[in-house]
Motif scaffolding. Structure first.
Motif, PDB file in Angstrom:
ATOM      1  N   ILE A  37       0.869  -1.183   0.000  1.00 33.99           N
ATOM      2  CA  ILE A  37       0.000   0.000   0.000  1.00 33.99           C
ATOM      3  C   ILE A  37       0.900   1.226   0.000  1.00 33.99           C
ATOM      4  N   PRO A  38       0.720   2.181  -0.921  1.00 30.13           N
ATOM      5  CA  PRO A  38      -0.342   2.271  -1.923  1.00 30.13           C
ATOM      6  C   PRO A  38      -0.184   1.224  -3.018  1.00 30.13           C
ATOM      7  N   LEU A  39      -1.341   0.747  -3.507  1.00 32.05           N
ATOM      8  CA  LEU A  39      -1.364  -0.301  -4.523  1.00 32.05           C
ATOM      9  C   LEU A  39      -1.423   0.351  -5.909  1.00 32.05           C
ATOM     10  N   VAL A  40      -0.386   0.102  -6.714  1.00 35.53           N
ATOM     11  CA  VAL A  40      -0.281   0.706  -8.051  1.00 35.53           C
ATOM     12  C   VAL A  40      -0.257  -0.417  -9.079  1.00 35.53           C
ATOM     13  N   LEU A  41      -1.141  -0.292 -10.096  1.00 40.19           N
ATOM     14  CA  LEU A  41      -1.211  -1.263 -11.180  1.00 40.19           C
ATOM     15  C   LEU A  41      -0.720  -0.622 -12.468  1.00 40.19           C
ATOM     16  N   GLU A  42      -0.236  -1.454 -13.376  1.00 41.82           N
ATOM     17  CA  GLU A  42       0.337  -0.919 -14.614  1.00 41.82           C
ATOM     18  C   GLU A  42      -0.738  -0.283 -15.492  1.00 41.82           C
ATOM     19  N   ALA A  43      -0.302   0.424 -16.522  1.00 41.52           N
ATOM     20  CA  ALA A  43      -1.190   1.265 -17.324  1.00 41.52           C
ATOM     21  C   ALA A  43      -2.254   0.480 -18.063  1.00 41.52           C
ATOM     22  N   GLY A  44      -2.021  -0.798 -18.330  1.00 31.28           N
ATOM     23  CA  GLY A  44      -2.997  -1.575 -19.084  1.00 31.28           C
ATOM     24  C   GLY A  44      -4.335  -1.721 -18.400  1.00 31.28           C
ATOM     25  N   VAL A  45      -4.404  -1.443 -17.099  1.00 29.00           N
ATOM     26  CA  VAL A  45      -5.672  -1.566 -16.373  1.00 29.00           C
ATOM     27  C   VAL A  45      -6.706  -0.595 -16.933  1.00 29.00           C
ATOM     28  N   GLU A  46      -6.257   0.559 -17.415  1.00 23.99           N
ATOM     29  CA  GLU A  46      -7.194   1.575 -17.888  1.00 23.99           C
ATOM     30  C   GLU A  46      -7.932   1.143 -19.150  1.00 23.99           C
ATOM     31  N   SER A  47      -7.449   0.136 -19.841  1.00 25.76           N
ATOM     32  CA  SER A  47      -8.101  -0.330 -21.072  1.00 25.76           C
ATOM     33  C   SER A  47      -8.997  -1.540 -20.843  1.00 25.76           C
ATOM     34  N   ILE A  48      -9.143  -1.992 -19.591  1.00 23.95           N
ATOM     35  CA  ILE A  48     -10.082  -3.082 -19.298  1.00 23.95           C
ATOM     36  C   ILE A  48     -11.497  -2.554 -19.478  1.00 23.95           C
ATOM     37  N   ASN A  49     -12.341  -3.290 -20.230  1.00 22.15           N
ATOM     38  CA  ASN A  49     -13.707  -2.816 -20.451  1.00 22.15           C
ATOM     39  C   ASN A  49     -14.764  -3.874 -20.150  1.00 22.15           C
ATOM     40  N   LYS A  50     -14.373  -4.975 -19.538  1.00 23.64           N
ATOM     41  CA  LYS A  50     -15.318  -6.012 -19.149  1.00 23.64           C
ATOM     42  C   LYS A  50     -15.312  -6.176 -17.635  1.00 23.64           C
ATOM     43  N   THR A  51     -16.520  -6.263 -17.066  1.00 21.03           N
ATOM     44  CA  THR A  51     -16.620  -6.387 -15.616  1.00 21.03           C
ATOM     45  C   THR A  51     -16.029  -7.700 -15.123  1.00 21.03           C
ATOM     46  N   HIS A  71     -13.695  10.464   7.453  1.00 17.41           N
ATOM     47  CA  HIS A  71     -12.704   9.574   8.058  1.00 17.41           C
ATOM     48  C   HIS A  71     -11.660   9.200   7.009  1.00 17.41           C
ATOM     49  N   VAL A  72     -10.406   9.507   7.295  1.00 15.84           N
ATOM     50  CA  VAL A  72      -9.327   9.225   6.343  1.00 15.84           C
ATOM     51  C   VAL A  72      -9.005   7.735   6.339  1.00 15.84           C
ATOM     52  N   GLY A  73      -8.322   7.296   5.265  1.00 13.16           N
ATOM     53  CA  GLY A  73      -7.885   5.909   5.187  1.00 13.16           C
ATOM     54  C   GLY A  73      -8.633   5.087   4.163  1.00 13.16           C
ATOM     55  N   ARG A  74      -9.104   5.689   3.070  1.00 15.00           N
ATOM     56  CA  ARG A  74      -9.800   4.927   2.032  1.00 15.00           C
ATOM     57  C   ARG A  74      -8.810   4.025   1.295  1.00 15.00           C
ATOM     58  N   PHE A  75      -9.251   2.830   0.982  1.00 14.32           N
ATOM     59  CA  PHE A  75      -8.444   1.888   0.208  1.00 14.32           C
ATOM     60  C   PHE A  75      -8.470   2.356  -1.249  1.00 14.32           C
ATOM     61  N   VAL A  76      -7.306   2.754  -1.767  1.00 14.32           N
ATOM     62  CA  VAL A  76      -7.206   3.334  -3.108  1.00 14.32           C
ATOM     63  C   VAL A  76      -6.353   2.426  -3.975  1.00 14.32           C
ATOM     64  N   ILE A  77      -6.853   2.163  -5.186  1.00 13.79           N
ATOM     65  CA  ILE A  77      -6.093   1.426  -6.206  1.00 13.79           C
ATOM     66  C   ILE A  77      -5.725   2.430  -7.292  1.00 13.79           C
ATOM     67  N   TRP A  78      -4.424   2.628  -7.509  1.00 13.41           N
ATOM     68  CA  TRP A  78      -3.946   3.601  -8.478  1.00 13.41           C
ATOM     69  C   TRP A  78      -3.540   2.903  -9.766  1.00 13.41           C
ATOM     70  N   THR A  79      -3.743   3.584 -10.878  1.00  6.56           N
ATOM     71  CA  THR A  79      -3.089   3.147 -12.106  1.00  6.56           C
ATOM     72  C   THR A  79      -1.758   3.898 -12.216  1.00  6.56           C
ATOM     73  N   ALA A  80      -0.803   3.296 -12.877  1.00  9.46           N
ATOM     74  CA  ALA A  80       0.542   3.876 -12.937  1.00  9.46           C
ATOM     75  C   ALA A  80       0.548   5.290 -13.538  1.00  9.46           C
ATOM     76  N   PRO A  81      -0.173   5.557 -14.644  1.00 12.68           N
ATOM     77  CA  PRO A  81      -0.161   6.931 -15.173  1.00 12.68           C
ATOM     78  C   PRO A  81      -0.753   7.951 -14.199  1.00 12.68           C
ATOM     79  N   ALA A  82      -1.787   7.560 -13.469  1.00  4.74           N
ATOM     80  CA  ALA A  82      -2.378   8.478 -12.492  1.00  4.74           C
ATOM     81  C   ALA A  82      -1.410   8.727 -11.340  1.00  4.74           C
ATOM     82  N   PHE A  83      -0.731   7.662 -10.895  1.00  4.98           N
ATOM     83  CA  PHE A  83       0.213   7.784  -9.785  1.00  4.98           C
ATOM     84  C   PHE A  83       1.373   8.706 -10.157  1.00  4.98           C
TER      85      PHE A  83
END
Length: 371
Positions: free
Chosen positions: A151-165, A246-258
């Motif tokens: 934490i913080p959890l950062v995923l690579e840029a390809g996550v932004e192109s996922i379009n299926k639930t 209340h602070v402390g939200r679980f956030v998942i970042w994409t690499a370009p946003a981070f």
């Protein structure tokens, strides 16, 4: 204390928790965490989405009523006109009357919105982002992040192109974040109160917040998952970063946003390139752990040793020298001689007085005998 790690791992979105790179920790994660400012700003911002309400402007006045005036031994409240019914003669209009209007009827032009200083809003957002990088605060808020690798959890840029639930759910399960989704699903309950009738029938916990740089299908993929919220990094919202204040939200970042955070928020010394002239707030104390500071060798080497747990009184008990002979002698050594002389004088006087009484008595007896 904000997070202060030099680099953060970037994980693959293929589902094998493989580290595909690293990124330097943006300076916003070292901003001071001020829960009081976050709570204040959240309270003000939450008021800006309220819908105006009021009672009907004619409520309580839809009748013909006039006061009877004085001289009839009744109150001067307006009374319903007419005769022949129970309603006739009943008091009307007043807030104390049955069927009357309320006191100070509510109006739609009430001041619903609250303006908050821009610098305070930015401070609160920076604090909420910094708090999201501390696992202790994220756990304290109730998120299930025990199995998360970093934490913080950062995923690579390809996550932004996922379009299926289904792909989004598979990704959440692969990074061990789906337990937080299950917590949300299990928490769904019927709302107590009239909100059930007003399109707010259910209530549930909050899940992870996914922050992205560019929407290439990620919003469509994640929006149907219970509890998951999405936000672009260019428009972070405190109501999402710190729900309920209340602070402390679980956030998942994409690499370009981070990687854009430094450009958006700047640092403590370099101004932001997006927010004109804005620099991150600095902590008043570099280390806010006061017990650690006080017990450090540098401070303990120059402080005086600790005193008694029950300190002595700085003065002795004050005694009255007029009543305490020992104190009087310390003030006036001759007082003891005076006191002794006084005592001896009293003793001599008593003996003389007693002997004098006996002489008079004997004289009286002798005089009676001679008579």
């Amino acid at each position: 204390m904000a997070a202060a790690r030099p680099v953060v791992s970037i994980f693959s979105n293929s589902g094998d928790n493989k580290v595909v790179g690293t990124a330097p920790l943006p300076a916003v994660f070292t901003a001071p965490i001020r829960a009081d400012i976050v709570n204040f700003v959240h309270t003000n911002m939450a008021k800006n989405k309220r819908q105006a309400y009021s009672v009907n402007v004619e409520a309580g006045h839809q009748t013909s009523a006039v006061s009877w005036g004085t001289g009839r031994a009744v109150a001067r409240i307006p009374r319903v006109s007419g005769t022949g019914t129970h309603r006739a003669g009943q008091a009307a209009f007043g807030n104390m009357c049955r069927g009357g209007r309320m006191f100070a009827p509510t109006k739609t032009w009430r001041k619903w919105h609250v303006k908050t200083n821009l610098n305070q809003k930015r401070f609160a957002t920076a604090s909420a982002v910094a708090a999201s990088a501390l696992p202790s605060l994220v756990l304290a808020r109730g998120h299930k992040v025990e199995q998360i690798h970093e934490i913080p959890l950062v995923l690579e840029a390809g996550v932004e192109s996922i379009n299926k639930t289904k792909d989004a759910i598979a990704l959440l399960k692969a990074i061990n974040a789906y337990s937080d989704i299950e917590k949300v699903i299990n928490s769904k309950k019927l709302r107590a109160g009239k909100g059930k009738l007003r399109n707010r029938r259910h209530r549930q916990r909050r899940g992870p917040l996914v922050i992205y740089n560019e929407d290439q299908g990620i919003v469509k993929a994640f929006r149907a998952i219970p509890g998951v919220e999405l936000a672009p990094v260019s428009a972070l919202n405190l109501l999402q970063l710190a729900p309920g204040g209340h602070v402390g939200r679980f956030v998942i970042w994409t690499a370009p946003a981070f990687e854009r955070l430094d450009a958006i928020y700047g640092t403590q010394t370099t101004a932001s390139s997006v927010k004109k002239g804005y620099k991150l707030p600095q902590s008043i104390l570099a280390n806010a752990d006061l017990p650690r500071l006080i017990n450090s060798d540098e401070i303990q080497a120059v402080v005086r040793p600790a005193g008694l747990s029950k300190p002595k009184r700085p003065f002795t008990q004050r005694k009255n020298p007029l009543k305490n002979m020992g104190v009087m002698v310390r003030l006036n050594p001759y007082a003891q001689s005076l006191r002794r002389a006084e005592i001896l004088g009293r003793a001599v006087g008593k003996v003389a007085k007693k002997s004098g009484k006996n002489t008079e008595y004997i004289k009286t007896l002798l005089s009676e005998d001679t008579a």
